[in-house]
Write an enzyme that holds these catalytic residues in place. Structure first.
Site, mmCIF file in Angstrom:
data_model
loop_
_atom_site.group_PDB
_atom_site.id
_atom_site.type_symbol
_atom_site.label_atom_id
_atom_site.label_comp_id
_atom_site.label_asym_id
_atom_site.label_seq_id
_atom_site.Cartn_x
_atom_site.Cartn_y
_atom_site.Cartn_z
ATOM 1 N N LYS A 275 0.844 -1.209 0.000
ATOM 2 C CA LYS A 275 0.000 0.000 0.000
ATOM 3 C C LYS A 275 0.879 1.258 0.000
ATOM 4 C CE LYS A 275 -3.563 2.655 0.307
ATOM 5 N NZ LYS A 275 -4.206 3.000 -0.967
ATOM 6 N N LYS B 76 -0.565 11.639 5.658
ATOM 7 C CA LYS B 76 -0.284 10.564 6.636
ATOM 8 C C LYS B 76 0.534 9.440 5.977
ATOM 9 C CE LYS B 76 -3.909 7.696 6.724
ATOM 10 N NZ LYS B 76 -3.775 6.388 6.182
HETATM 11 P P1 NAP Z 1 -12.616 8.833 6.258
HETATM 12 O O1 NAP Z 1 -13.777 9.068 5.365
HETATM 13 O O2 NAP Z 1 -11.922 9.994 6.851
HETATM 14 O O3 NAP Z 1 -13.075 7.831 7.414
HETATM 15 C C1 NAP Z 1 -12.269 7.565 8.526
HETATM 16 C C2 NAP Z 1 -12.975 6.620 9.474
HETATM 17 O O4 NAP Z 1 -12.156 6.431 10.648
HETATM 18 C C3 NAP Z 1 -14.330 7.139 9.963
HETATM 19 O O5 NAP Z 1 -15.193 6.050 10.155
HETATM 20 C C4 NAP Z 1 -13.947 7.785 11.308
HETATM 21 O O6 NAP Z 1 -15.010 7.902 12.215
HETATM 22 C C5 NAP Z 1 -12.940 6.767 11.812
HETATM 23 N N1 NAP Z 1 -12.090 7.313 12.864
HETATM 24 C C6 NAP Z 1 -11.127 8.272 12.747
HETATM 25 N N2 NAP Z 1 -10.537 8.508 13.930
HETATM 26 C C7 NAP Z 1 -11.147 7.685 14.818
HETATM 27 C C8 NAP Z 1 -10.972 7.449 16.213
HETATM 28 N N3 NAP Z 1 -10.030 8.110 16.919
HETATM 29 N N4 NAP Z 1 -11.761 6.522 16.809
HETATM 30 C C9 NAP Z 1 -12.687 5.852 16.102
HETATM 31 N N5 NAP Z 1 -12.901 6.011 14.767
HETATM 32 C C10 NAP Z 1 -12.137 6.923 14.133
HETATM 33 O O7 NAP Z 1 -11.481 8.006 5.522
HETATM 34 P P2 NAP Z 1 -11.531 7.037 4.261
HETATM 35 O O8 NAP Z 1 -11.256 7.825 3.040
HETATM 36 O O9 NAP Z 1 -12.738 6.159 4.324
HETATM 37 O O10 NAP Z 1 -10.197 6.193 4.545
HETATM 38 C C11 NAP Z 1 -10.140 5.152 5.480
HETATM 39 C C12 NAP Z 1 -8.787 4.460 5.327
HETATM 40 O O11 NAP Z 1 -8.646 3.977 3.996
HETATM 41 C C13 NAP Z 1 -7.584 5.384 5.566
HETATM 42 O O12 NAP Z 1 -6.561 4.637 6.164
HETATM 43 C C14 NAP Z 1 -7.200 5.814 4.161
HETATM 44 O O13 NAP Z 1 -5.843 6.212 4.077
HETATM 45 C C15 NAP Z 1 -7.495 4.552 3.393
HETATM 46 N N6 NAP Z 1 -7.793 4.716 1.969
HETATM 47 C C16 NAP Z 1 -8.597 5.732 1.543
HETATM 48 C C17 NAP Z 1 -8.871 5.840 0.175
HETATM 49 C C18 NAP Z 1 -9.743 6.943 -0.373
HETATM 50 O O14 NAP Z 1 -9.694 7.149 -1.583
HETATM 51 N N7 NAP Z 1 -10.546 7.642 0.419
HETATM 52 C C19 NAP Z 1 -8.341 4.907 -0.732
HETATM 53 C C20 NAP Z 1 -7.565 3.861 -0.256
HETATM 54 C C21 NAP Z 1 -7.294 3.781 1.107
HETATM 55 P P3 NAP Z 1 -15.948 9.238 12.212
HETATM 56 O O15 NAP Z 1 -16.933 9.039 11.125
HETATM 57 O O16 NAP Z 1 -16.529 9.265 13.572
HETATM 58 O O17 NAP Z 1 -15.024 10.414 11.952
#
Ligand code: NAP
Length: 292
Positions: free
Chosen positions: A172, A240
């Protein structure tokens, strides 16, 4: 009879991935820190757990798609954390993007519970998550990954075996280093051309007509054209990941001069307040640096 699946983290990616698991007929329970994000899944028929521990108690395979280490620590080992409910009958799949080192440390800690563990971060963003066409980068015991493949393929089009535990995270970081360099390079070149008086559409046509074309350029061009950057992959998440890349490279001795630059540029964007916008907002960093 399909295994009961628990899904932690219903953000941009997790919400769409959980919906696809449900559509494939798995009994699903979800939990999200911000409770309102569970509602669309509940309407589709998922159960909702009040906290990560209840989720882990009620299910057999627990999947996490959370921001990073801080969120994972909170959901696994915080008050009402899931790990206290883990045992040899449970499997934990971390699909969040974290460093290989964090993954290996997490594996060592989880081994004390008896639960099986694989790391399975994903390549692909919001649209592939919605379409179930992510590429899943799996690390861990090969037979366990094979056993979990039908479940993983409800979220993705392909599972790539990357090696032992931690190597999914390594892959990744590899692909996100390339993504970050390509995105920053694209934005830098367009800004260079713009200030040299070139027409935006003519520049895009030139890219699309030659060997340098990449599907991502055409997708992100729409944001740059409209100067609007709704988050598909939030800027702060790539910042990050750039830090994880630089740390990992330091440990292995790999030179990553472009990765270092990427970290600097993405941190600058976060500091300017663009962390919740899409990674294509790197274009704003380029404009900011040019002062025009
Ligand atoms: P996101 O929309 O920001 O969602 C983050 C999630 O983590 C939410 O459910 C959030 O809860 C939760 N969270 C954050 N801090 C927390 C804490 N302290 N305690 C409990 N829950 C917590 O992010 P995303 O885009 O879905 O990405 C999720 C992961 O996939 C990340 O590691 C990212 O790097 C990876 N990723 C993302 C993409 C993309 O295109 N978006 C692609 C590949 C990989 P709340 O809703 O309460 O904030």
């Amino acid at each position: 009879m399909k295994a009961k699946v628990g899904f932690l983290g219903l953000g941009i990616m997790g919400g769409a991935m959980a919906a696809n698991i449900l559509r494939a007929g798995y009994p699903l329970m979800v939990h999200n820190r911000t409770a309102a994000k569970s509602e669309p899944l509940a309407e589709m028929g998922a159960g909702v757990a009040s906290d990560p521990r209840h989720l882990a108690q009620a299910t057999e395979i627990i999947i996490a798609m959370l921001t990073g280490p801080e969120a994972l620590d909170a959901c696994l080992w915080g008050p009402e954390g899931a790990a206290a409910a883990f045992n040899e009958k449970k499997t934990f799949i971390n699909m969040s993007s974290v460093s290989p080192r964090y993954t290996r440390e997490m594996a060592a800690r989880l081994a004390l519970t008896g639960a099986a563990f694989i790391d399975a971060p994903v390549s692909g963003t919001k649209k592939p998550a919605q379409e179930g066409s992510l590429v899943i980068l799996a690390g861990g015991p090969r037979e366990k990954i094979q056993e979990l493949e039908p479940l993983l393929l409800t979220m993705g089009k392909k599972v790539i075996y990357c090696g032992g535990v931690g190597q999914g995270s390594m892959m990744k970081m590899f692909i996100n280093l390339l993504l970050g360099i390509m995105m920053a390079g694209f934005a830098e070149c367009l800004n260079f051309g713009r200030l040299g008086g070139l027409d935006f559409e003519a520049m895009l046509d030139t890219v699309a007509s030659g060997a340098m074309n990449a599907p991502m350029f055409q997708v992100k061009a729409a944001n740059l054209r409209e100067q609007s950057y709704p988050a598909a992959f939030p800027f702060k998440h790539l910042s990050k990941d750039a830090k994880f890349v630089v740390d990992t490279a330091y440990e292995s001795g790999a030179p990553v001069p472009l990765g270092q630059m990427l970290l600097h540029l993405y941190r600058l964007g976060v500091a300017r307040g663009w962390g919740d916008e899409d990674i294509s907002a790197i274009a704003k960093v380029m404009e900011h640096l040019s002062g025009k």
